[in-house]
Enzyme design. Structure first.
Site, PDB file in Angstrom:
ATOM      1  N   ASP A 126      31.804   0.886  25.104  1.00  0.00           N
ATOM      2  CA  ASP A 126      32.745   0.006  25.822  1.00  0.00           C
ATOM      3  C   ASP A 126      34.056  -0.147  25.048  1.00  0.00           C
ATOM      4  OD1 ASP A 126      31.680  -1.546  23.755  1.00  0.00           O
ATOM      5  OD2 ASP A 126      31.050  -3.210  25.031  1.00  0.00           O
ATOM      6  N   GLU A 127      34.031   0.232  23.753  1.00  0.00           N
ATOM      7  CA  GLU A 127      35.229   0.033  22.937  1.00  0.00           C
ATOM      8  C   GLU A 127      36.388   0.935  23.360  1.00  0.00           C
ATOM      9  OE1 GLU A 127      34.547  -0.453  18.753  1.00  0.00           O
ATOM     10  OE2 GLU A 127      32.524  -1.177  19.114  1.00  0.00           O
ATOM     11  N   TYR A 149      38.246   4.683  15.426  1.00  0.00           N
ATOM     12  CA  TYR A 149      36.922   5.032  15.963  1.00  0.00           C
ATOM     13  C   TYR A 149      36.943   5.043  17.491  1.00  0.00           C
ATOM     14  CZ  TYR A 149      32.432   3.909  18.078  1.00  0.00           C
ATOM     15  OH  TYR A 149      31.362   3.872  18.925  1.00  0.00           O
ATOM     16  N   LYS A 153      36.291   8.184  20.202  1.00  0.00           N
ATOM     17  CA  LYS A 153      35.299   8.215  21.295  1.00  0.00           C
ATOM     18  C   LYS A 153      36.004   8.439  22.631  1.00  0.00           C
ATOM     19  CE  LYS A 153      31.386   7.675  21.128  1.00  0.00           C
ATOM     20  NZ  LYS A 153      30.289   8.670  20.925  1.00  0.00           N
TER      21      LYS A 153
HETATM   22  P1  TYD Z   1      30.261  -4.269  14.255  1.00  0.00           P
HETATM   23  O1  TYD Z   1      28.806  -4.516  14.159  1.00  0.00           O
HETATM   24  O2  TYD Z   1      30.915  -3.464  13.192  1.00  0.00           O
HETATM   25  O3  TYD Z   1      30.480  -3.622  15.688  1.00  0.00           O
HETATM   26  P2  TYD Z   1      31.863  -3.396  16.551  1.00  0.00           P
HETATM   27  O4  TYD Z   1      33.007  -3.338  15.613  1.00  0.00           O
HETATM   28  O5  TYD Z   1      31.597  -2.083  17.171  1.00  0.00           O
HETATM   29  O6  TYD Z   1      31.923  -4.505  17.526  1.00  0.00           O
HETATM   30  O7  TYD Z   1      30.997  -5.674  14.341  1.00  0.00           O
HETATM   31  C1  TYD Z   1      30.619  -6.654  15.269  1.00  0.00           C
HETATM   32  C2  TYD Z   1      31.499  -7.859  15.060  1.00  0.00           C
HETATM   33  O8  TYD Z   1      31.181  -8.450  13.800  1.00  0.00           O
HETATM   34  C3  TYD Z   1      32.982  -7.547  15.017  1.00  0.00           C
HETATM   35  O9  TYD Z   1      33.706  -8.575  15.696  1.00  0.00           O
HETATM   36  C4  TYD Z   1      33.325  -7.570  13.537  1.00  0.00           C
HETATM   37  C5  TYD Z   1      32.335  -8.558  12.958  1.00  0.00           C
HETATM   38  N1  TYD Z   1      31.910  -8.271  11.568  1.00  0.00           N
HETATM   39  C6  TYD Z   1      32.010  -9.258  10.574  1.00  0.00           C
HETATM   40  O10 TYD Z   1      32.443 -10.404  10.823  1.00  0.00           O
HETATM   41  N2  TYD Z   1      31.624  -8.937   9.291  1.00  0.00           N
HETATM   42  C7  TYD Z   1      31.152  -7.693   8.967  1.00  0.00           C
HETATM   43  O11 TYD Z   1      30.854  -7.455   7.761  1.00  0.00           O
HETATM   44  C8  TYD Z   1      31.026  -6.709   9.990  1.00  0.00           C
HETATM   45  C9  TYD Z   1      30.502  -5.338   9.681  1.00  0.00           C
HETATM   46  C10 TYD Z   1      31.415  -7.038  11.280  1.00  0.00           C
END
Ligand code: TYD
Length: 342
Positions: A126-127, A149, A153
């Site tokens: 979805d990103e 990223y 995609k």
């Molecule tokens: P993530 O799991 O990396 O997935 P995505 O970026 O694909 O959504 O991150 C999920 C959410 O969590 C995102 O808003 C960023 C936040 N996050 C933190 O606050 N701390 C962290 O260490 C990480 C990895 C993500």
């Protein structure tokens, strides 16, 4: 049916292979995987033990390996999970993302064109749609990625679109929500925080944790992809999500509770994603639901179960966080903000 599952030794790919073995007792499966840091033979030990799955090492951007595999195992169905998938790593260095997520998809599409397949499915996210403050993304929302990223995609799925138009390749795309569950490499929010909390370390919450993600259990996601592959129409794309929007800080509260830690274990750090941090993801998944799929796992119970899985499977994740690559990424990305809490 003969399934070629690229990236099948990773998190969502391995869940997909388990779903195929369960639903199609006579299907043959080849897992083709580069075993980069996020793909591991220990993740697929059970499926390899089943005796029904063959493993072939290789990168999807390597034409010779891909064509060799198509030649020795002509697949009817190809599903591509192989990807570099961590936003934060893409902020440090996006080169490998372009190689795997864009060039690799092109190589797979060319192989499908050359050898012929019944279906090719590209697993996307979805990103690619960017952030949405109100309402939901549909399959026809504009592609507006905000991180290297997400842009990689988007590049991959636009290659799929072009091959459908130009060569009538019988290809589909799925857009998945944020997935969680067993065998998730401990760098994304949920598994990263779980392993740190188990070890009594502080967890780095970006900003106030206000961002909203739509979480789906990895098995629901895998079953959605399999449903789209079997029942979807070539040339179409399908959103695969659960109606389960959560603020990051609320997800973290559940993790604290289940690991027996309190709020003092949360360290709010300046947002490292800055302007590229999407505020909210939300998808409308009516198109796939109309074909008969729906997610089945309840979030809070399944998240608690996931924490228990990490507690009971330290033998799976401890070696992963002990590698030099992992340690150096964590130090490089979080060192400046976590300091002594690293
Ligand atoms: P993530 O799991 O990396 O997935 P995505 O970026 O694909 O959504 O991150 C999920 C959410 O969590 C995102 O808003 C960023 C936040 N996050 C933190 O606050 N701390 C962290 O260490 C990480 C990895 C993500």
């Amino acid at each position: 049916m003969r399934f070629l599952v690229t990236g099948g030794a990773g998190f969502i790919g391995s869940a997909f292979v388990r779903a195929v073995l369960r639903d199609f007792p006579t299907a043959e499966v080849v897992i083709f995987d580069a075993l980069t840091y996020a793909g591991n033979l220990s993740t697929i030990a059970d499926v390899l033990d089943s005796g029904r799955v063959k493993f072939v090492p290789g990168r999807i951007q390597d034409v010779a390996s891909v064509e060799g595999t198509f030649r020795s195992f002509p697949p009817t169905h190809v599903v591509n999970f192989a990807a570099e998938s961590h936003n934060d790593r893409s902020l440090l260095d996006a080169g490998s993302f372009i190689q795997t997520d864009v060039a690799g998809v092109y190589v797979l599409l060319e192989a499908c064109r050359k050898f012929g397949v019944e279906r090719f499915l590209q697993v996307s996210t979805d990103e690619v749609f960017g952030s949405i403050l109100e309402g939901e993304f549909t399959e026809s929302s504009p592609i507006e990625p905000n991180t290297p990223y997400a842009a990689s995609k988007a590049g991959g799925e636009l290659q799929v679109r072009a091959h459908v138009k130009a060569f009538k390749t019988p290809a589909l795309v799925t857009h998945g929500g944020n997935s969680y569950g067993p065998f998730h490499f401990p760098e994304k929010l949920i598994p990263f925080f779980i392993v740190r909390l188990i070890d009594g370390k502080k967890v780095p919450l970006y900003g106030e944790g206000d961002q909203i993600r739509e979480w789906i259990h990895v098995d629901d996601h895998a079953e959605g992809i399999l449903h789209a592959l079997m029942h979807g129409t070539p040339g179409e794309s399908y959103n695969v999500g659960d109606v389960n929007e959560r603020r990051n800080r609320d997800v973290v509260s559940i993790l604290l509770e289940e690991t027996g830690r309190d709020e003092s274990f949360v360290k709010k750090i300046p947002d490292p994603r800055k302007g590229a941090h999407d505020a909210r993801y939300s998808m409308n998944c009516d198109k796939l639901r109309a074909l008969g799929w729906s997610p089945k796992r309840e979030f809070i119970a399944s998240l608690r179960e996931t924490v228990r899985w990490y507690r009971e499977n330290e033998a799976w994740w401890r070696p992963l966080i002990a590698t030099a690559d992992y340690q150096s990424f964590i130090k490089r990305f979080y060192g400046p903000s976590l300091g002594d809490d690293l």
